[in-house]
Scaffold this motif. Sequence first.
Motif, PDB file in Angstrom:
ATOM      1  N   GLY A 299      -4.795   8.168 -13.489  1.00  0.00           N
ATOM      2  CA  GLY A 299      -4.868   7.415 -14.734  1.00  0.00           C
ATOM      3  C   GLY A 299      -3.833   7.881 -15.738  1.00  0.00           C
ATOM      4  O   GLY A 299      -3.048   8.798 -15.489  1.00  0.00           O
ATOM      5  N   VAL A 300      -3.870   7.230 -16.906  1.00  0.00           N
ATOM      6  CA  VAL A 300      -2.958   7.569 -17.998  1.00  0.00           C
ATOM      7  C   VAL A 300      -3.739   7.512 -19.301  1.00  0.00           C
ATOM      8  O   VAL A 300      -4.798   6.866 -19.398  1.00  0.00           O
ATOM      9  CB  VAL A 300      -1.758   6.602 -18.055  1.00  0.00           C
ATOM     10  N   TYR A 301      -3.223   8.196 -20.326  1.00  0.00           N
ATOM     11  CA  TYR A 301      -3.806   8.140 -21.659  1.00  0.00           C
ATOM     12  C   TYR A 301      -3.032   7.119 -22.488  1.00  0.00           C
ATOM     13  O   TYR A 301      -1.808   7.239 -22.653  1.00  0.00           O
ATOM     14  CB  TYR A 301      -3.756   9.514 -22.325  1.00  0.00           C
ATOM     15  N   VAL A 302      -3.770   6.132 -23.000  1.00  0.00           N
ATOM     16  CA  VAL A 302      -3.174   5.050 -23.777  1.00  0.00           C
ATOM     17  C   VAL A 302      -3.534   5.248 -25.244  1.00  0.00           C
ATOM     18  O   VAL A 302      -4.690   5.543 -25.584  1.00  0.00           O
ATOM     19  CB  VAL A 302      -3.658   3.674 -23.279  1.00  0.00           C
ATOM     20  N   ASP A 303      -2.535   5.123 -26.097  1.00  0.00           N
ATOM     21  CA  ASP A 303      -2.734   5.265 -27.551  1.00  0.00           C
ATOM     22  C   ASP A 303      -2.785   3.869 -28.159  1.00  0.00           C
ATOM     23  O   ASP A 303      -1.810   3.115 -28.122  1.00  0.00           O
ATOM     24  CB  ASP A 303      -1.576   6.061 -28.145  1.00  0.00           C
ATOM     25  N   GLU A 304      -3.949   3.543 -28.736  1.00  0.00           N
ATOM     26  CA  GLU A 304      -4.127   2.250 -29.406  1.00  0.00           C
ATOM     27  C   GLU A 304      -4.429   2.515 -30.889  1.00  0.00           C
ATOM     28  O   GLU A 304      -5.574   2.710 -31.280  1.00  0.00           O
ATOM     29  CB  GLU A 304      -5.264   1.459 -28.762  1.00  0.00           C
ATOM     30  N   LYS A 305      -3.346   2.611 -31.670  1.00  0.00           N
ATOM     31  CA  LYS A 305      -3.446   2.828 -33.107  1.00  0.00           C
ATOM     32  C   LYS A 305      -4.233   4.086 -33.442  1.00  0.00           C
ATOM     33  O   LYS A 305      -5.147   4.076 -34.278  1.00  0.00           O
ATOM     34  CB  LYS A 305      -4.069   1.621 -33.807  1.00  0.00           C
ATOM     35  N   GLY A 306      -3.883   5.180 -32.747  1.00  0.00           N
ATOM     36  CA  GLY A 306      -4.528   6.457 -33.027  1.00  0.00           C
ATOM     37  C   GLY A 306      -5.780   6.715 -32.230  1.00  0.00           C
ATOM     38  O   GLY A 306      -6.378   7.797 -32.342  1.00  0.00           O
ATOM     39  N   VAL A 307      -6.229   5.786 -31.453  1.00  0.00           N
ATOM     40  CA  VAL A 307      -7.400   5.959 -30.592  1.00  0.00           C
ATOM     41  C   VAL A 307      -6.922   6.100 -29.153  1.00  0.00           C
ATOM     42  O   VAL A 307      -6.267   5.196 -28.627  1.00  0.00           O
ATOM     43  CB  VAL A 307      -8.374   4.776 -30.731  1.00  0.00           C
ATOM     44  N   LEU A 308      -7.243   7.239 -28.556  1.00  0.00           N
ATOM     45  CA  LEU A 308      -6.846   7.482 -27.185  1.00  0.00           C
ATOM     46  C   LEU A 308      -7.913   7.002 -26.220  1.00  0.00           C
ATOM     47  O   LEU A 308      -9.114   7.166 -26.466  1.00  0.00           O
ATOM     48  CB  LEU A 308      -6.594   8.981 -26.942  1.00  0.00           C
ATOM     49  N   SER A 309      -7.491   6.412 -25.147  1.00  0.00           N
ATOM     50  CA  SER A 309      -8.414   6.013 -24.080  1.00  0.00           C
ATOM     51  C   SER A 309      -7.775   6.349 -22.740  1.00  0.00           C
ATOM     52  O   SER A 309      -6.539   6.330 -22.591  1.00  0.00           O
ATOM     53  CB  SER A 309      -8.733   4.520 -24.149  1.00  0.00           C
ATOM     54  N   PHE A 310      -8.626   6.700 -21.794  1.00  0.00           N
ATOM     55  CA  PHE A 310      -8.130   7.027 -20.463  1.00  0.00           C
ATOM     56  C   PHE A 310      -8.248   5.785 -19.587  1.00  0.00           C
ATOM     57  O   PHE A 310      -9.326   5.211 -19.444  1.00  0.00           O
ATOM     58  CB  PHE A 310      -8.941   8.171 -19.861  1.00  0.00           C
ATOM     59  N   ARG A 311      -7.129   5.353 -19.001  1.00  0.00           N
ATOM     60  CA  ARG A 311      -7.105   4.139 -18.194  1.00  0.00           C
ATOM     61  C   ARG A 311      -6.831   4.489 -16.732  1.00  0.00           C
ATOM     62  O   ARG A 311      -5.864   5.194 -16.421  1.00  0.00           O
ATOM     63  CB  ARG A 311      -5.999   3.197 -18.682  1.00  0.00           C
ATOM     64  N   TYR A 312      -7.698   3.997 -15.869  1.00  0.00           N
ATOM     65  CA  TYR A 312      -7.425   4.120 -14.445  1.00  0.00           C
ATOM     66  C   TYR A 312      -6.255   3.199 -14.083  1.00  0.00           C
ATOM     67  O   TYR A 312      -6.196   2.059 -14.552  1.00  0.00           O
ATOM     68  CB  TYR A 312      -8.640   3.714 -13.607  1.00  0.00           C
ATOM     69  N   VAL A 313      -5.363   3.681 -13.253  1.00  0.00           N
ATOM     70  CA  VAL A 313      -4.233   2.856 -12.820  1.00  0.00           C
ATOM     71  C   VAL A 313      -4.099   2.952 -11.299  1.00  0.00           C
ATOM     72  O   VAL A 313      -4.518   3.928 -10.675  1.00  0.00           O
ATOM     73  CB  VAL A 313      -2.903   3.305 -13.489  1.00  0.00           C
ATOM     74  N   ARG A 314      -3.513   1.912 -10.757  1.00  0.00           N
ATOM     75  CA  ARG A 314      -3.179   1.907  -9.329  1.00  0.00           C
ATOM     76  C   ARG A 314      -1.667   2.005  -9.216  1.00  0.00           C
ATOM     77  O   ARG A 314      -0.942   1.150  -9.731  1.00  0.00           O
ATOM     78  CB  ARG A 314      -3.703   0.643  -8.644  1.00  0.00           C
ATOM     79  N   THR A 315      -1.223   3.060  -8.577  1.00  0.00           N
ATOM     80  CA  THR A 315       0.211   3.313  -8.494  1.00  0.00           C
ATOM     81  C   THR A 315       0.806   2.742  -7.215  1.00  0.00           C
ATOM     82  O   THR A 315       0.112   2.561  -6.211  1.00  0.00           O
ATOM     83  CB  THR A 315       0.507   4.817  -8.562  1.00  0.00           C
TER      84      THR A 315
END
Length: 356
Positions: A299-315
């Motif tokens: 996964g990756v950490y996504v920054d949405e206006k100061g709010v971090l969320s962990f997103r699962y990704v398929r590479t």
Amino acid sequence: MNISALACSAILIAGCGNAPEKTGQVQAVDTSALAHVQASMTRVDREIELDGIVEAVNRATVSAQTSGQIESLPFDVGDVVPAGSVIARITDTQQQAGVNAARAQLQEAKARFNEANQQLKRIEEVFAKGAVSQAEFDQVKAAQQSAAARVDSAQAALNDAVQRLDYTIVVAPYSGIVVRRLVDVGATVAPGTPLLEGIALDNLRVRVNVPQQYIAPLRSHRQARVVTDAGQSIAAAQLRIPPSADVQSQSFAVLAELPAQQEAGLLPGTLVKVAFAIGSGEQIILPDSAIARRGEITGVYVDEKGVLSFRYVRTGTTLGDGTTVILAGLSDGQQVISDPVAAANVYKQQRVAISQ
């Protein structure tokens, strides 16, 4: 396990619950100190990965070119041999005697030529005065020419004898490594007897059996890269595609030549992956360093206006420039934290306030 790894593992567990996060329940934090990278659509090559076997371009069996007994073999299997090094010595008693005999014959031929040449000079003076016949003059001149021819023949015989003597010292034709020793010290050899087998490690290629359905795009793009076990990507210097397929397997034995002096540590006979370009398309790519991998979780950490969320990704494919294709889990334009460890530490500062 270090503190950063423990922190990342804890964050991953916290961020992988069954209930999705709600942006309104998460307190925004200061992410200005974190490095960001934007997920953007980029045109990249579509590739297929196939297994290949590394082989040496230069592989030769060095054979004896003269007769005798093996006197010494300085190198054994596995030894690295510089170009021009002596790899075998053969007894030279017979060859040395041949050189001495040929040298003596040359001296005799030169002496006879000098004698015939002097005789020609004397008869030329007498012939000019008309004291001898044309036939006698022609006979002496022919004798002088015959003596000159014998000198040339003796010189050629000496050159051949010296060459045979040189053959008793066998040198490496190029730098490489010994893979087989085919004779032992004391063995009797003749011209053509195999002595050593060696390969050059500075000129390698990969042989890949490519199914026939991929040959057309391969001929069109002619691009490939070799992926090592360590993840290093090496662009192929050239692709050699045969004009016909194997009758039994219906596959093409494609050769991907590696750059000279490559430093990936590849050895002949080892298995590698070869990625062939078969087209191109728009896909999201990210630096490998921005992707968090913990066991089966990616996964990756996504920054949405100061709010971090962990997103699962398929590479997808790992490219040669240190980036990886993202097949699913991200959208174009999203901001991703470049350092997952630093993102995990900031992620802990967020507090979820679940409304009652």
